[in-house]
Write an enzyme that holds these catalytic residues in place. Structure first.
Site, PDB file in Angstrom:
ATOM      1  N   GLU D  82       0.819  -1.225   0.000  1.00 65.29           N
ATOM      2  CA  GLU D  82       0.000   0.000   0.000  1.00 65.29           C
ATOM      3  C   GLU D  82       0.845   1.263   0.000  1.00 65.29           C
ATOM      4  O   GLU D  82       0.507   2.251  -0.661  1.00 65.29           O
ATOM      5  CB  GLU D  82      -0.942   0.021   1.204  1.00 65.29           C
ATOM      6  CG  GLU D  82      -2.131  -0.924   1.081  1.00 65.29           C
ATOM      7  CD  GLU D  82      -1.800  -2.362   1.401  1.00 65.29           C
ATOM      8  OE1 GLU D  82      -0.640  -2.679   1.748  1.00 65.29           O
ATOM      9  OE2 GLU D  82      -2.717  -3.201   1.310  1.00 65.29           O
ATOM     10  N   HIS D 151     -11.431  -4.061   9.956  1.00 67.51           N
ATOM     11  CA  HIS D 151     -12.085  -4.035   8.639  1.00 67.51           C
ATOM     12  C   HIS D 151     -13.375  -3.217   8.668  1.00 67.51           C
ATOM     13  O   HIS D 151     -14.282  -3.458   7.866  1.00 67.51           O
ATOM     14  CB  HIS D 151     -12.409  -5.460   8.180  1.00 67.51           C
ATOM     15  CG  HIS D 151     -11.247  -6.186   7.600  1.00 67.51           C
ATOM     16  ND1 HIS D 151     -10.044  -6.314   8.251  1.00 67.51           N
ATOM     17  CD2 HIS D 151     -11.087  -6.830   6.416  1.00 67.51           C
ATOM     18  CE1 HIS D 151      -9.211  -7.023   7.497  1.00 67.51           C
ATOM     19  NE2 HIS D 151      -9.811  -7.334   6.385  1.00 67.51           N
TER      20      HIS D 151
HETATM   21  C1  LIG Z   1      -2.399  -4.567   4.484  1.00 68.25           C
HETATM   22  C2  LIG Z   1      -3.487  -5.360   3.872  1.00 68.25           C
HETATM   23  N1  LIG Z   1      -3.735  -5.270   2.551  1.00 68.25           N
HETATM   24  C3  LIG Z   1      -4.706  -6.005   1.967  1.00 68.25           C
HETATM   25  C4  LIG Z   1      -5.485  -6.831   2.711  1.00 68.25           C
HETATM   26  C5  LIG Z   1      -6.585  -7.678   2.047  1.00 68.25           C
HETATM   27  N2  LIG Z   1      -6.164  -9.081   2.103  1.00 68.25           N
HETATM   28  C6  LIG Z   1      -6.617  -9.923   3.057  1.00 68.25           C
HETATM   29  S1  LIG Z   1      -5.893 -11.427   2.952  1.00 68.25           S
HETATM   30  C7  LIG Z   1      -4.982 -10.981   1.618  1.00 68.25           C
HETATM   31  C8  LIG Z   1      -4.054 -11.968   0.955  1.00 68.25           C
HETATM   32  C9  LIG Z   1      -2.856 -12.279   1.804  1.00 68.25           C
HETATM   33  O1  LIG Z   1      -2.108 -13.273   1.164  1.00 68.25           O
HETATM   34  P1  LIG Z   1      -1.059 -14.121   1.968  1.00 68.25           P
HETATM   35  O2  LIG Z   1      -0.193 -13.217   2.774  1.00 68.25           O
HETATM   36  O3  LIG Z   1      -0.340 -15.008   0.995  1.00 68.25           O
HETATM   37  O4  LIG Z   1      -1.888 -14.991   3.010  1.00 68.25           O
HETATM   38  P2  LIG Z   1      -2.951 -16.135   2.678  1.00 68.25           P
HETATM   39  O5  LIG Z   1      -4.305 -15.487   2.666  1.00 68.25           O
HETATM   40  O6  LIG Z   1      -2.573 -16.733   1.363  1.00 68.25           O
HETATM   41  O7  LIG Z   1      -2.831 -17.113   3.805  1.00 68.25           O
HETATM   42  C10 LIG Z   1      -5.240  -9.656   1.261  1.00 68.25           C
HETATM   43  C11 LIG Z   1      -4.617  -8.965   0.120  1.00 68.25           C
HETATM   44  C12 LIG Z   1      -5.233  -6.904   4.109  1.00 68.25           C
HETATM   45  N3  LIG Z   1      -5.977  -7.673   4.919  1.00 68.25           N
HETATM   46  N4  LIG Z   1      -4.229  -6.173   4.647  1.00 68.25           N
END
Ligand SMILES: Cc1ncc(C[n+]2csc(CCOP(=O)(O)OP(=O)(O)O)c2C)c(N)n1
Ligand SMILES: Cc1ncc(C[n+]2csc(CCOP(=O)(O)OP(=O)(O)O)c2C)c(N)n1
Ligand SMILES: [Mg+2]
Ligand SMILES: [Mg+2]
Lengths: 319, 369, 319, 369
Positions: D82, D151
């Protein structure tokens, strides 16, 4: 020990399958990010940890919470939004915590707990405690600036921390290659000056072995260490179902992981009888936990503004 | 943790009381240093870090000698990583330490917002009280000598907006020491706001430990004609304005909120109920700022009770310019504050601006910073 | 071409020496972060850039601004806080800009312009312009998360950007080893998937040579490139003086850099006469610029709230 | 850039005017999508990006089909970065593009504060007007179904506080389209606030391009007894409250500010001058929030003019809990708004709370989000 591992692995799998089964009834009032398919990562690493060791995780935290021995009743009650939940129904599935079991934080903002874990490791070292901190996060979290900043500080101060990147290949519906200029997460870790290795998240026993080699070295003060564990999320990013219909990934891609299901593979190495005992006990515990949650009361209105500050009276003066 | 001693201490000293005839005079810088030293001496859980905390300038001297005294594990400079270092501070606090994290400009907190707003502020409540973050974040507001766009902001209202954070902005060496001690002993995250110009202030500071905890504003000058609330450095300007006003026979009551969150609005309301006029002066922008909150609360509390005259002064609604020709116009000062207060009292613009009195001049700090 | 390089190098050195000389008079109403000793980095890289190319820098930006051909009168007037300054006296020394010469931004918050430069490079590529963006920043900036995030995005999108890290070994008074777990900045860059090389900031001609090899490749679409240029700050972090008395560094440490002074070394390769002409012209230009600044008016009160928004009338409605 | 067409367009439609009998009904989601599509079709400088913008869910459908239509260079998902992506958006804008940067939760903007507050907001002024940042940041406020601590925040007041940023929070599909077009054509950074529950709203939306620019609030219901200002989703709740109040013979005037910065306070002041009572309802915390600013400005403007009844409603002063038992108490709703308005009118607590009317129920959105 294989019995214990199987018990932990099977328990997590079945708890989340049960969550998925119940979810459509709307009894669970919280978004759920299931670890089904990824359980071995938490179980494998936690098998090498001691009670005094500390873990930090993410919104996809059921597996870590349970692998560390977090109370199942308190977790299900939390998902049900009940006063008996591990955060009194305030945090929900994305914010599980179990201070007794040293599960010290989970966050719904990607990457945040990596820095928290590093700070905790600093405190541990400052106090000359022989504890190790394990920080669990996803492949997507490595794109956040806080990841690089945290690794740099951990190396600079030679902190007793094990970074565990659960690489399931996706951030929500976007594959790693579409987000990272190079998929070499271990390379990036090494460039910060710490040892990094890629492990197979479907091979529980190898994971346990590596963790048991590494954790004592981290504990001994050799400095931080990095695991990138290749794993796969079987269900949708959030929610109980599968999402192959969305078209961002195929069942073929999942097939090898499902074929290598660590739960089934470990089960096959156990004798039928002992395994049946374990499974029956787990099913019993799960049934009990859901019943406990169902029977538990919702928090009362007074709980709304409690816990803002340690001194309650301040909450009132805060507009 | 003698945490219970905090609020009592804060209460034990009735904020409205004139400060005790004090043994010594210290500068604001020395008061911060002494509070830090005393809290570190008292509690091994207290650690101090931040960019350049251990460098030769020791954060304008507020950390002078502490690295030598307490060692590099307890007092250390950090990498340029505000986000992770704030997250690390939260983790240290979760582990039971009481970190003091220092930032030489509040502007840089914009890199730490995620950990402060989404993690530190939320921890106790979202975990149902099962964890807490006893963290102190020291942040300095820059002024003068062309600090400019990114080294001059007062963004304390952001932290007042979010439940779970406390905010304190001491204006005297006495409060600088007492509030820092209270903040360190507080079991929840506290933003400690220091105005760069306040560092040069001198005043009475008792040697022993004491805490000026949340809950009590201080009436720093009594008067019946108009209530002037001055935040941080503006408290100094307001007290000068009070003297300009006295020259024309207007008795201003000046209030220092000290703690902005939780805010002691009762003391302000009681004063305005008496004077019927409120002027709030902040070292920040006005829109959705601390001054807006104070004016809104007073107007709500006194609705139907009596007529009110209300006014806010703060940063001009623009980015802070470097050229002195414009920078001077960007900030309220004793004379413009006095003028605004007089207009409130007269109930109409008088066009009056007091002649500058040499004894009431601002010592502007000279660069380089 | 050596004459041009010398003119640029000598001009920057002398302008900043003059700023340092005048500073104690308080005519300059702005903090100044001098590049004395580091001029060759900006001069060397900019020598390989074309007019359409774009640069972003930092609060230590006099050298870059001048090396790109930024107007000297407007810069000195800016330091004097005059209406004729490059930002009308509003931004000061830390926020020089020269849109005509494509100096598109400088920031007093460490690291911020790295991401801005990457975005600008995205726009350039999106518009199929054959321009290159050069992003200048210090060794300390590489510790900010935005550095890693920006490199990742630049590589992911193969952007036409040259990262130039001016490694002067210090962030204010703290040496690199005390801030970074490993000093290998180039390693960290490579781990993100882009070519990186360390260069000698005291060797102007080598710098120019490398930049002239690399810039066309970046322009041709080969993707981002990374230079770590080893250099040294002769004066204090901010302000006109020297600071060896502070004790965080020694004159011995500075000695080799001063011995290799790129300005002197390049001067020695030129014939006396030609050199004298250049220097006389520069001195003339400097005297003129300071006189211009002195004679220029301060901005009027109306300027305070101008430029908040493009449509002025909105500024009024904004409290 | 036909930038001049923006404000005229905004002005050309007198906000107070009843909306034209419209050809079509669209959802808020479709309105956002259409505005984006039309602006992208009009101006190749407009690009759209953010996490998951190009994924199968296309940000609740607001970007549906745009990646296919405009290609992966104009519509793309980003890494989880971000801070840098916001910095990149600023750089794109400095290069003359008009980026729309999307965030599925406003909470995540805490990672982008440095670029938004210290760079985007400052650019035009600190460079003396020689550069500008025509950037639109879309940020969603989450609600319901246990979105929880991180959220669910409405942090728009942070952006109202800082000069150089504009803030808009449309509450209808009509304004969702018009305000997004105006924001994209604006030459300065605009925070575009979308409430997750508004996405499900349907309403009249003309097919042609139009802009609802800054400067004009809209009176959405006329009444003489009390003025109710509802921000974002709370506008919907306030209009329901207005009907509950009508049931007991109270005529509420409801105002939608639409643009929070710059804020059209005149329309609110004119209404309160008539009704003498102001209730501001925000989908955010109150302390130093938009509601505080509106109450403060109205109290300042009407001082000495007439007596006022003043009240604010918003988030409870705590972190948003996930359990529905507490989440329901965390937010104002049509019935609690009606009750507060009635108390204002009666001048004392009446204890009245209307029976829930099935036709005025909230459609709460069901998880998973
Ligand atoms: C700082 C931030 N940006 C975006 C989001 C939205 N978001 C929630 S889960 C996610 C994916 C995260 O991927 P990863 O770190 O690989 O974890 P996984 O869900 O695959 O276990 C995103 C982009 C968030 N929660 N926090
Ligand atoms: C985000 C941020 N943190 C801290 C500071 C205070 N500060 C100003 S300059 C500086 C050192 C930067 O070092 P480097 O990037 O190496 O640049 P140099 O000054 O050596 O040219 C610091 C820490 C700042 N301006 N911005
Ligand atoms: Mg993942
Ligand atoms: Mg440096």
């Amino acid at each position: 020990m294989r019995e214990q591992l199987y018990r932990s692995l099977y328990r997590i799998r079945r708890v989340e399958e049960e969550i998925a089964r119940v979810y459509p009834t709307d009894k669970i009032k919280s978004p759920v990010h299931l670890s089904i398919g990824q359980e071995a990562v938490s179980v494998g690493v936690c098998a090498a940890l001691q009670p005094r060791d500390v873990v930090y995780g993410t919104y996809r935290g059921h597996a870590l919470y349970l692998a560390r021995g977090g109370d199942l009743r308190a977790m299900i009650a939390e998902l049900y939004g009940r006063a008996t939940g591990c955060t009194k129904g305030k945090g929900g599935s994305m914010h599980l915590i179990a201070p007794k079991q040293r599960v010290m934080g989970t966050s719904a903002v990607v990457g945040t707990t990596i820095a928290n874990a590093v700070g905790h490791a600093y405190a541990v070292r400052y106090r000359r405690q022989a504890a190790v901190v394990a920080s669990f996060f996803g492949d997507g979290a490595t794109e956040e600036g806080v990841f690089a900043e945290s690794l740099n500080f951990a190396v600079l101060k030679r902190l007793p921390i094990l970074f565990v990147c659960e690489n399931n290949g996706y951030a929500i519906h976007t594959r790693q290659e579409r987000r990272q200029g190079t998929p070499a997460i271990c390379e990036r870790a090494r460039a910060h000056g710490l040892p990094a290795e890629r492990l197979d998240g479907d091979d529980l026993l190898d994971l346990v072995g590596r963790a048991r080699d590494v954790v004592p070295r981290v504990r001994a003060g050799e400095g931080p260490w990095f695991f990138e564990v290749m794993t796969y999320r079987w269900r949708e990013h959030v929610g109980p179902g599968c999402d192959y219909d969305l078209g961002y990934r195929t069942e073929d891609e999942a097939a090898p992981h499902i074929a290598n299901d660590p739960v089934r593979r470990l089960a096959e190495t156990l004798d039928r009888a002992g395994r049946a005992v374990i499974e029956a006990a787990v099913e019993q515990e799960i049934a009990d936990a859901f019943a406990f949650a169902e029977a538990s009361p919702f928090p009362t209105a007074e709980e709304l503004t409690s816990d803002v500050f340690k001194e309650e009276d301040h909450a009132a003066t805060l507009r | 943790m003698p945490r219970l001693s905090v609020k009592p201490a804060g209460r034990r000293l009735p904020a409205a009381e004139p400060r005790r005839p004090a043994e010594r005079t210290l500068s604001y810088v020395e008061a911060i240093r002494e509070a830090t030293d005393q809290e570190m001496g008292r509690d091994p859980a207290v650690i101090l870090f931040g960019l350049d905390v251990d460098d030769p300038k020791a954060i304008q001297g507020t950390a002078r000698g502490l690295a030598e005294k307490y060692g590099p594990e307890r007092v250390f400079g950090t990498p340029l990583s505000e986000d992770a270092m704030t997250g690390a501070a939260v983790g240290m606090a979760l582990a039971g330490l009481r970190p003091i994290h220092v930032h030489i400009r509040m502007d840089f907190l914009m890199l730490a917002m995620n950990q402060l707003v989404n993690v530190a502020a939320k921890t106790r409540s979202m975990y149902g009280g099962r964890a807490g973050v006893p963290l102190v974040v020291r942040a300095m507001i820059g002024k003068s000598w062309g600090q400019g766009a990114q080294h001059s902001q007062g963004l304390h209202s952001f932290f007042m907006h979010v439940p779970g954070l406390k905010v304190v902005a001491p204006a005297t060496p006495y409060d600088a020491k007492g509030c820092l001690s209270a903040a360190v002993r507080d079991d929840d995250p506290v933003l400690y706001v220091e105005h760069r110009l306040l560092h040069f202030q001198k005043g009475p500071v008792p040697e022993e430990r004491y805490a000026v905890g949340p809950g009590r504003a201080r009436v720093t000058a009594a008067g019946a004609d108009v209530t002037i609330v001055g935040i941080s450095w503006m408290q100094v300007e307001c007290l000068r304005a009070q003297r300009y006003l006295a020259d024309v026979g207007i008795k201003a009551e000046v209030i220092d909120p000290i703690w902005l969150s939780p805010l002691d609005i009762d003391t302000v309301v009681a004063s305005v109920e008496k004077t019927g006029r409120l002027l709030v002066v902040d070292t920040a922008w006005l829109c959705c700022g601390a001054a807006a909150e104070i004016v809104a609360q007073v107007a709500e509390r006194l609705q139907g009770v009596r007529d009110l005259g209300l006014r806010r002064l703060g940063f001009a609604p623009t980015t802070c310019p470097t050229t002195p020709a414009l920078e001077e116009l960007f900030y309220p000062n004793a004379r413009t504050i006095a003028a605004a207060a007089r207009d409130l009292v007269e109930g109409a613009p008088t066009g009056w601006l007091p002649e500058e009195r040499s004894d009431l001049q601002s010592i502007e700090f000279k660069g380089p910073f």
